[in-house]
Design a protein around this motif. Structure first.
Motif, PDB file in Angstrom:
ATOM      1  N   UNK A  50      41.998  20.622  41.483  1.00 10.49           N
ATOM      2  CA  UNK A  50      41.563  21.434  40.336  1.00 10.49           C
ATOM      3  C   UNK A  50      42.352  22.751  40.286  1.00 10.49           C
ATOM      4  N   UNK A  51      42.832  23.119  39.100  1.00 12.83           N
ATOM      5  CA  UNK A  51      43.528  24.401  38.943  1.00 12.83           C
ATOM      6  C   UNK A  51      42.480  25.512  38.871  1.00 12.83           C
ATOM      7  N   UNK A  52      42.464  26.342  39.917  1.00 16.51           N
ATOM      8  CA  UNK A  52      41.391  27.326  40.076  1.00 16.51           C
ATOM      9  C   UNK A  52      41.829  28.717  39.636  1.00 16.51           C
ATOM     10  N   UNK A  53      40.851  29.600  39.433  1.00 12.99           N
ATOM     11  CA  UNK A  53      41.207  30.988  39.096  1.00 12.99           C
ATOM     12  C   UNK A  53      41.840  31.697  40.293  1.00 12.99           C
ATOM     13  N   UNK A  54      42.638  32.732  40.003  1.00 18.42           N
ATOM     14  CA  UNK A  54      43.158  33.585  41.079  1.00 18.42           C
ATOM     15  C   UNK A  54      42.086  34.579  41.519  1.00 18.42           C
ATOM     16  N   UNK A  55      41.231  34.959  40.583  1.00 21.61           N
ATOM     17  CA  UNK A  55      40.207  35.974  40.858  1.00 21.61           C
ATOM     18  C   UNK A  55      38.910  35.591  40.172  1.00 21.61           C
ATOM     19  N   UNK A  56      37.821  36.096  40.727  1.00 19.30           N
ATOM     20  CA  UNK A  56      36.543  36.048  40.012  1.00 19.30           C
ATOM     21  C   UNK A  56      36.037  37.490  39.923  1.00 19.30           C
ATOM     22  N   UNK A  57      35.667  37.889  38.728  1.00 21.53           N
ATOM     23  CA  UNK A  57      35.114  39.228  38.520  1.00 21.53           C
ATOM     24  C   UNK A  57      33.677  39.048  38.055  1.00 21.53           C
ATOM     25  N   UNK A  58      32.754  39.789  38.677  1.00 16.90           N
ATOM     26  CA  UNK A  58      31.332  39.647  38.322  1.00 16.90           C
ATOM     27  C   UNK A  58      30.808  40.978  37.763  1.00 16.90           C
ATOM     28  N   UNK A  59      31.097  41.250  36.503  1.00 20.20           N
ATOM     29  CA  UNK A  59      30.716  42.535  35.913  1.00 20.20           C
ATOM     30  C   UNK A  59      29.213  42.767  35.948  1.00 20.20           C
ATOM     31  N   UNK A  60      28.826  44.035  36.135  1.00 22.18           N
ATOM     32  CA  UNK A  60      27.405  44.377  36.039  1.00 22.18           C
ATOM     33  C   UNK A  60      27.127  45.314  34.857  1.00 22.18           C
TER      34      UNK A  60
END
Ligand code: FDA
Length: 503
Positions: A50-60
């Motif tokens: 699976x082509x995955x994200x380089x980053x995950x951002x979890x905004x609050x």
């Protein structure tokens, strides 16, 4: 080429000025994989290839979303927005294109629901689940409800973006028919509301599909009146009890019933289960059933009376479930450990009995899947086709969803996927045509994929899938896209391409 042009360091550096570092995850972070996996509902998109994200951002908060868009754009890192992660093709967290440099903007921490029972409205953040929305509405009043999907873990963000329908669709239409305002972060990082985004964009975000127009942070909805007592039933009819005849008859009956009665059908193996929500008591339901649908041989013993909010978990999670279960964001239902393939159709003319007999024989094959038939008519059909991007309105008898599942441990799903594709091909003569309509929220990449030309998705190529989901509204969607995101920053394999007036 795109990946080579992306500046990953630049992206992180840019983010660090505006977003606390504990909300940004790189692939080397120990939390990255569990976080990525946390809301994946189709595990066939969680494999080594699976082509995955380089980053995950979890905004609050909203400013984090604005910063992620601005930094992403500046550094050629795209964002894929994820609310509930239920996308059938996984497009909120994976790409079809090897080498695509993207971050997932996971909105699950932005999930407030604020109900104003007096005004019968609510503001709901995109990261909330449908279950959390229903729960908050039910807490505020037992005489208010909201029309949206059955599965409580579906995310508001993706669901509203594509339309959203469930057991109240005949009485109150789609979720988006009841949206009155929204907050959007556009490709310039601006925070816009209904007035400032303009009427074309506000039209487009209500059903024109997720990802295309920006990040919708929250939605203001009108809540709808429900009676203190509703009645639920589930009546199974096997083939030997005449299921083929009853389903054939249902096609004429269900779309023409009074708007407070909704009867869907789940057809699996050799049984058709008639599942219903009636906005009233059993006493009021019985005469309607005996006059309008005597073929079902419905009687009082099948009635279950309850409040509307109790009906929500009862219908989807079963009789042992409680209203509190609506708050469980990680339901362990076995379907989520299975990969699946799904697609959809719209039926505008009743399918003949002999064809239904043939369909039942396909449902008896080894490794067969299931069909869900949702009747339309009444309110969903009363809204003009161009009032929202969702065009499947007057004249639709019902929606069909085809699905097939397989345990991830037990193979790649090739046989089950083929079963869905073969049945879809077989159905062609009996369903809508020119275009063959499909429901956006039951996304299927077999219907077509964008082609990127000169770093912009092609309007022409997008027509192939765009007309199926949106009919003539596709063009207006592309014009709205060109107003709000002419450079096509927000895109995926089935996002709306831009079309400027001058072209
Ligand atoms: P997800 O987060 O995967 O997003 C879906 C798409 O929208 C992606 O392209 C994503 O980038 C984009 N997106 C997400 N949030 C966004 C935001 N805030 N702003 C802009 N774009 C955004 N449908 C229905 O109508 N009735 C039903 O009863 C059901 N039942 C159901 C059950 C189960 C088990 C599944 C898996 C799915 C359904 N659905 C459904 C389909 C569902 O409506 C559809 O998959 C939604 O898009 C899911 O929304 P999520 O936010 O969970 O998905």
């Amino acid at each position: 080429a795109q990946a080579a042009a992306a500046s990953s360091d630049g992206f992180l550096q840019c983010l660090s000025a505006s977003i606390p570092s504990q909300l940004v995850f790189t692939q080397s972070s120990p939390s990255f994989t569990p976080l990525l996996k946390s809301s994946i509902r189709n595990p066939k998109f969680f494999t080594p290839s699976t082509v995955r994200p380089l980053y995950i951002v979890t905004p609050t908060n909203a400013s984090h979303v604005q910063a992620a868009v601005v930094c992403g754009r500046r550094n050629r890192v795209r964002v894929r927005v994820r609310s509930g992660g239920h996308d059938y093709e996984g497009l909120s967290y994976r790409s079809e294109r090897p080498g695509e440099a993207f971050a997932v903007l996971d909105l699950s921490s932005l999930r407030a629901v604020r109900v104003d029972a007096q005004a019968s409205t609510a503001w709901v953040d995109s990261g909330a689940t449908l279950g959390e929305l229903y729960y908050a509405v039910g807490k505020a009043s037992n005489l208010l409800g909201f029309p949206a999907g059955l599965c409580p873990t579906v995310g508001v963000g993706g669901h509203f973006s594509g339309g959203g329908f469930g057991m109240l669709l005949r009485k109150y239409g789609l979720s988006i028919d009841n949206v009155v305002d929204a907050v959007l972060v556009d490709a310039k990082g601006r925070l816009l509301n209904r007035n400032t985004m303009g009427s074309d964009v506000f039209w487009a975000i209500r059903g024109g599909g997720g990802e295309s127009f920006g990040v919708v942070l929250s939605w203001q909805v009108k809540l709808v009146p429900v009676p203190a007592t509703v009645t639920v039933f589930n009546v199974p009819v096997s083939a030997s009890q005449g299921a083929v005849d009853v389903v054939t008859r249902w096609q004429q009956v269900a779309p023409a019933l009074p708007d407070d009665l909704f009867i869907r059908v789940l057809v699996q193996q050799q049984t058709a289960s008639f599942q219903s929500l009636f906005l009233g008591t059993c006493d009021a339901l019985l005469p309607v059933m005996s006059s309008r649908f005597p073929e079902l041989r419905f009687n009082r013993t099948s009635c279950r009376e309850m409040t509307w909010i109790q009906s929500v978990p009862y219908i989807y999670l079963g009789s042992g479930s409680t209203v509190e279960d609506l708050l469980n964001r990680t339901t362990s239902a076995s379907v989520f450990s299975s990969g699946y393939k799904a697609t959809s159709d719209y039926v505008r003319q009743a399918i003949p009995l002999d064809v239904w007999a043939n369909i039942f024989s396909k449902l008896a094959q080894p490794n067969a899947g299931l069909m869900i038939l949702d009747p339309y008519g009444a309110q969903i059909g009363a809204v003009p086709e161009s009032a929202t991007p969702f065009p499947h309105r007057a004249g639709v008898l019902y929606n069909i969803q085809y699905m097939n599942f397989w345990p991830m441990a037990g193979g790649d799903g090739a046989v089950q996927t083929k079963w869905v594709r073969d049945l879809h091909a077989f159905m062609a003569p009996y369903v809508s045509s020119n275009p063959r309509e499909a429901y956006f929220n039951y996304r299927d990449l077999d219907l077509g994929e964008n082609v990127v030309v000169g770093n912009v998705s092609s309007y022409q190529a997008g027509m192939v899938w765009g007309h199926k989901y949106f009919k003539d509204n596709y063009q207006r969607l592309a014009m709205a896209k060109s107003q709000i995101d002419p450079d096509d920053y927000f895109r995926n394999e089935q996002s709306i391409p831009p079309l400027s007036n001058s072209k």
